[in-house]
Design a protein around this motif. Structure first.
Motif: not given
Length: 348
Positions: A180-181, A233-236, A249-252, A211-213
């Protein structure tokens, strides 16, 4: 010395502001340091041991409008700050600080309300946002005297939900994928993200999608028919930092996630679509990060912050990079990370 630091921008901008916190304590080691920031910004930085107080400015919620602003001014005035450093460049912020009665107010020459500051310094000649933020100290010390590392602090394990810890333990080691973005034209193709997740699974690499909600539907589509764990949408914010601190690792995209990866030194492939790293928001101090982007498109960049939709309707910059290319670079990064060698980065 009672100091107020102001940063009420997007979360990614707040991450790139964190070296200023250490900088203020370098200049004034015995000071009391407060941060005026957004509700989300407060969640992001609440574990920073150098911050003595967080003042929340919910400018789109309970503090919106003139009544909210004047209530905040009264609150700030009561705290009797000696000096305010403002990284935010809006006229509203400059006016707020002036009306709060803070005698010394330091800002940027590029700020809309620059005449309301007692001191201003230029920032635009620096190539990265981290250095532009540190330019707030130009009147006090050479910038190379400051630590320019990003600073984020994940919560202790005891503060993370047991369900999340158990799930993470079952898939570790894992990588994070952030499709997302806020801006649509900054998002790499969701079809390619989906293909990438499937390819990572074939390589026996576990994936957590985050990702966000607002990005739940997007992340659901990316995760569809895969074995990836979808936590969108499930994490603070605290839990997100905890996940990042343990990721392999990360892809974003060009988004908050990229700056989290820089802070935690995660091997990262970052996709730049309608924006370019030359704007000053690329990876920072992370020698395990690679930027991929569509080269040779005359239409990019089409905007500094991205757009709601592609002006040409082609979305070419969002689709040109293929999942196979991302996987190639990611495997090379993971290999480098595992053998702890910077020499192999020449081949990434």
């Amino acid at each position: 010395m009672n100091i107020l630091l102001v940063q009420t921008s997007f979360l990614g901008d707040i991450v790139l502001s964190t070296p200023v916190i250490k900088g203020l304590k370098t200049l004034y080691p015995d000071s009391r340091l407060s941060l005026l920031t957004t509700p989300q910004g407060a969640e992001l930085l609440k574990n920073d041991p150098l911050l003595d107080d967080l003042i929340i400015y919910d400018k789109r919620g309970c503090d919106s409008g003139l009544a909210g602003m004047f209530n905040l001014i009264k609150n700030i005035a009561k705290k009797k700050f000696n000096v305010a450093y403002s990284l935010h460049r809006s006229y509203r912020t400059a006016l707020l600080l002036r009306l709060s009665g803070i005698p010394r107010r330091v800002g940027f020459k590029e700020a809309r309300g620059r005449l309301l500051y007692t001191e201003t310094y230029r920032r635009t000649e620096f190539t990265h946002e981290v250095l532009r933020n540190l330019a707030i100290f130009r009147g006090e010390r050479e910038l190379d005297a400051f630590d320019d590392e990003l600073r984020l602090f994940a919560p202790d394990d005891s503060l993370v939900k047991n369900e999340l810890k158990s799930m993470v333990a079952s898939v570790s080691p894992y990588g994070l994928v952030f499709p997302g973005s806020i801006w649509k034209t900054k998002r790499w193709s969701e079809i390619e993200y989906h293909r990438l997740v499937m390819a990572l699974e074939k390589e026996s690499l576990s994936v957590i999608i985050a990702g966000s909600k607002a990005e739940v539907d997007l992340c659901d589509r990316v995760a569809q028919d895969t074995g990836a764990v979808n936590l969108a949408g499930q994490t603070s914010m605290a839990e997100l930092l905890w996940l990042c601190s343990r990721a392999s690792f990360m892809v974003c995209n060009d988004s908050l996630a990229l700056h989290l990866a820089s802070a935690f030194k995660i091997p990262t492939v970052a996709l730049f679509c309608s924006t370019v790293p030359e704007f000053g928001f690329g990876p920072w101090k992370n020698d395990r990060a690679v930027v991929l982007q569509s080269e040779g498109l005359a239409c990019r960049p089409c905007g500094r912050h991205g757009r709601v939709k592609c002006p040409l309707g082609t979305e070419e910059c969002m689709k040109a990079v293929r999942a196979e290319e991302v996987l190639h670079h990611l495997k090379a990064l993971i290999k480098c990370w595992n053998i702890k060698s910077s020499e192999c980065m020449d081949n990434v």
